[in-house]
Motif scaffolding. Structure first.
Motif, PDB file in Angstrom:
ATOM      1  N   TYR A  81       4.336   4.989  -2.508  1.00 14.37           N
ATOM      2  CA  TYR A  81       4.070   3.826  -1.673  1.00 14.37           C
ATOM      3  C   TYR A  81       2.565   3.691  -1.385  1.00 14.37           C
ATOM      4  CZ  TYR A  81       3.490   0.899   2.375  1.00 14.37           C
ATOM      5  OH  TYR A  81       3.035  -0.064   3.225  1.00 14.37           O
ATOM      6  N   SER A  86       6.364  -0.212  -4.733  1.00 19.34           N
ATOM      7  CA  SER A  86       7.306  -0.687  -3.719  1.00 19.34           C
ATOM      8  C   SER A  86       8.506   0.255  -3.691  1.00 19.34           C
ATOM      9  CB  SER A  86       7.757  -2.109  -4.049  1.00 19.34           C
ATOM     10  OG  SER A  86       8.735  -2.521  -3.131  1.00 19.34           O
ATOM     11  N   SER A  88      10.352   0.724  -0.491  1.00 20.48           N
ATOM     12  CA  SER A  88      11.097   0.529   0.751  1.00 20.48           C
ATOM     13  C   SER A  88      12.559   0.222   0.461  1.00 20.48           C
ATOM     14  CB  SER A  88      10.500  -0.610   1.570  1.00 20.48           C
ATOM     15  OG  SER A  88      11.260  -0.792   2.752  1.00 20.48           O
ATOM     16  N   ARG A  95      13.919  -5.027   7.908  1.00 19.45           N
ATOM     17  CA  ARG A  95      12.531  -4.839   8.357  1.00 19.45           C
ATOM     18  C   ARG A  95      12.306  -5.501   9.712  1.00 19.45           C
ATOM     19  NH1 ARG A  95      11.329  -5.669   2.748  1.00 19.45           N
ATOM     20  NH2 ARG A  95      10.547  -7.763   3.157  1.00 19.45           N
ATOM     21  N   GLU A 121      16.822   6.914   4.650  1.00 19.10           N
ATOM     22  CA  GLU A 121      16.346   5.566   4.315  1.00 19.10           C
ATOM     23  C   GLU A 121      15.599   4.951   5.493  1.00 19.10           C
ATOM     24  OE1 GLU A 121      19.838   4.102   1.213  1.00 19.10           O
ATOM     25  OE2 GLU A 121      20.165   3.934   3.382  1.00 19.10           O
ATOM     26  N   ALA A 125      11.777   3.710   5.434  1.00 22.30           N
ATOM     27  CA  ALA A 125      11.485   2.314   5.779  1.00 22.30           C
ATOM     28  C   ALA A 125      10.529   2.240   6.968  1.00 22.30           C
ATOM     29  CB  ALA A 125      12.778   1.566   6.078  1.00 22.30           C
ATOM     30  N   VAL A 128       7.040   3.033   5.707  1.00 17.22           N
ATOM     31  CA  VAL A 128       6.489   1.903   4.965  1.00 17.22           C
ATOM     32  C   VAL A 128       6.025   0.804   5.915  1.00 17.22           C
ATOM     33  CG1 VAL A 128       7.114   0.022   3.382  1.00 17.22           C
ATOM     34  CG2 VAL A 128       7.729   2.381   2.827  1.00 17.22           C
ATOM     35  N   GLU A 129       6.802   0.564   6.977  1.00 19.68           N
ATOM     36  CA  GLU A 129       6.450  -0.501   7.920  1.00 19.68           C
ATOM     37  C   GLU A 129       5.264  -0.138   8.806  1.00 19.68           C
ATOM     38  OE1 GLU A 129       7.719  -3.643   7.879  1.00 19.68           O
ATOM     39  OE2 GLU A 129       8.692  -2.874   6.073  1.00 19.68           O
TER      40      GLU A 129
END
Length: 166
Positions: A81, A86, A88, A95, A121, A125, A128-129
């Motif tokens: 990442y 990508s 996520s 999101r 997960e 996520a 990533v956010e």
């Protein structure tokens, strides 16, 4: 100005200059050497990050890339990442729920229930956010992942659907 003036200096030759696609490769450094300036921002060593990138580009599996580099799959996913891939597992709606959780509007348990993501997960996520890819590192490794999912036997494999037509 006459035609003779315009044509002055024009030469006729028997052969044509070879014209081809110009290629420039100014990266004599290895992938690990290109990642070295970003070592402190990566979740693993630059050698492991280079192995993750190369293995992921070859097989497309985060788990296999992590095993090849001797790092956890989550570390491999974070590395990919940060280097522009990508990874996520969250959809746009998931999101939005993550953003509400991050803002403190939801508890973690509520956010996990609403997203339907597993603990792993959800953790990826959330990472990533809350993190941005390293733009300079993405530029340094540009092209490594470019042909990752393409079938080299079919030049237009990425432009055509499967045999069912989608």
């Amino acid at each position: 100005m006459g035609l003779a003036d315009i044509a002055a200096g024009i030469e006729v030759t028997d052969t044509q200059d070879a014209r081809g696609v110009a290629t420039v490769d100014d990266t004599d450094a290895t992938l690990a050497e290109r990642l070295e300036p970003f070592a402190s921002a990566l979740p693993c060593s630059v050698t492991a990050a280079a192995t993750v990138l190369e293995r992921y580009a070859a097989c497309g599996s985060v788990g296999a890339a992590g095993r090849a580099a001797d790092v956890a799959p989550m570390t491999a996913a974070k590395t990919l990442y940060l280097l522009g891939e990508s990874v996520s597992p969250a959809t746009p709606l998931q999101r939005d729920v993550l953003a509400d959780w991050h803002a403190g509007d939801l508890s973690r348990r509520e956010a996990i229930e609403l997203t339907g993501l597993s603990e792993t997960e959800f953790a990826l996520a959330a990472y990533v956010e809350t993190h941005d890819p390293i733009e300079e590192a993405c530029a340094a490794v540009e092209g490594v992942l470019a042909g990752q999912a393409l079938d080299e036997t079919e030049p237009l494999a990425d432009a055509v659907g499967d045999e069912r037509g989608f």
